[in-house]
Design an enzyme around this catalytic site. Structure first.
Site, PDB file in Angstrom:
ATOM      1  N   THR A  52      35.258  32.341  41.035  1.00 24.21           N
ATOM      2  CA  THR A  52      34.935  32.778  42.393  1.00 24.21           C
ATOM      3  C   THR A  52      34.878  31.598  43.349  1.00 24.21           C
ATOM      4  OG1 THR A  52      33.696  34.661  41.544  1.00 24.21           O
ATOM      5  CG2 THR A  52      33.212  33.984  43.797  1.00 24.21           C
ATOM      6  N   TYR A 136      33.734  31.364  28.298  1.00 24.05           N
ATOM      7  CA  TYR A 136      34.163  32.208  29.410  1.00 24.05           C
ATOM      8  C   TYR A 136      35.383  33.003  28.988  1.00 24.05           C
ATOM      9  CZ  TYR A 136      35.410  33.254  34.338  1.00 24.05           C
ATOM     10  OH  TYR A 136      35.711  33.854  35.536  1.00 24.05           O
ATOM     11  N   LYS A 160      30.170  34.466  29.044  1.00 21.56           N
ATOM     12  CA  LYS A 160      30.398  35.251  30.253  1.00 21.56           C
ATOM     13  C   LYS A 160      31.698  36.004  30.058  1.00 21.56           C
ATOM     14  CE  LYS A 160      31.206  35.339  35.204  1.00 21.56           C
ATOM     15  NZ  LYS A 160      31.663  34.631  36.416  1.00 21.56           N
TER      16      LYS A 160
END
Length: 257
Positions: A52, A136, A160
């Site tokens: 992000t 991730y 995540k």
């Protein structure tokens, strides 16, 4: 040495945007101020320089500067540094630089051609100097996959998972005992109800209150996240930055998209 199974926080973290000036330079102070703003709204941790945050468009020096600034601006919550790399060497270097300026944990995607995942994360973990390493999984955007089948063999504290795959989430929660964080806002309520450790959300940049409410089981808040979720995915990162500008007056400048 920190136990690799330590959970630094439970609940909603913000996957922080990176703000830029009109000339394309990183607005380090503005980004840190925005992190402080959403922490003030109740988010439990801050992920800096993740997907992000347009990590692919940042130099390592810019990423480290952002981590240092957010650490100073948000002294009372964990700061997680995005620290992925194309192979183990650059990832380990970025991990070491990030923890040196105060990162409490690092988030690392495996390379697209990872080879031995265990060896990759062992090298990353050695560079983390005792800080927890979170794997991730977001192969559509960042690096390679983290298969459910190998999680138990990896020297990582948590995961995540930004895939938005509810079936995979259930598998991870039932087959592995590490800390599981979702990265897709459509699974916020589900993840909370199923006992995940938390969520690291892009939409927490603009509607942190609904993220927190959805995590706590508010179905209405979960439904309200639909609009920001779609905006954040559409024409990334411009949709999310436009929403932020409308609410907080922040810059819409971006390097990607």
């Amino acid at each position: 040495m920190v136990d690799e199974r330590v959970r630094l926080w439970d609940g909603v973290a913000v996957a922080l945007v990176t703000l830029f000036a009109d000339d394309g330079s990183v607005d380090v102070a503005g980004t840190a101020a925005h992190a402080r703003r959403v922490v003030g709204e109740g988010v439990r941790a801050v992920l800096v320089a993740g997907s992000t945050g347009e990590a692919d468009a940042l130099t390592d020096g810019e990423r480290v500067a952002l981590v240092a600034a957010v650490r100073e601006a948000c002294p009372d919550v964990p700061v997680v540094a995005g620290a992925s790399g194309a192979w183990a060497g650059p990832a380990a270097e970025l991990v070491a630089a990030s923890v040196a300026v105060g990162a409490d944990a690092v988030l690392v995607a495996p390379p697209r051609r990872p080879g031995d995942l265990g060896a990759f994360f062992a090298r990353v973990g050695a560079a983390a100097d005792g800080r927890p390493v979170l794997a991730y999984h977001f192969p559509a955007v960042a690096g390679g996959a983290v298969p459910v089948e190998v999680l138990g063999s990896l020297p990582v504290a948590g995961l995540k998972d930004s895939s938005g795959d509810a079936e995979r989430l259930v598998r991870v929660l039932t087959e592995w005992d590490g800390a599981v964080y979702v990265g897709s806002s459509v699974l916020t309520l589900t993840a909370g109800a199923l006992g995940a450790a938390g969520a690291m959300l892009a939409v927490a940049n603009v509607v942190p209150e609904d993220c927190l409410a959805a995590w706590a089981g508010d179905a209405g808040a979960q439904l309200r996240l639909g609009g920001p979720h779609v905006a954040a995915k559409s024409g990334f990162p411009h949709g999310l930055k436009r929403l932020m500008a409308q609410r907080f007056g922040t810059s819409v400048a971006a390097r990607m998209g």
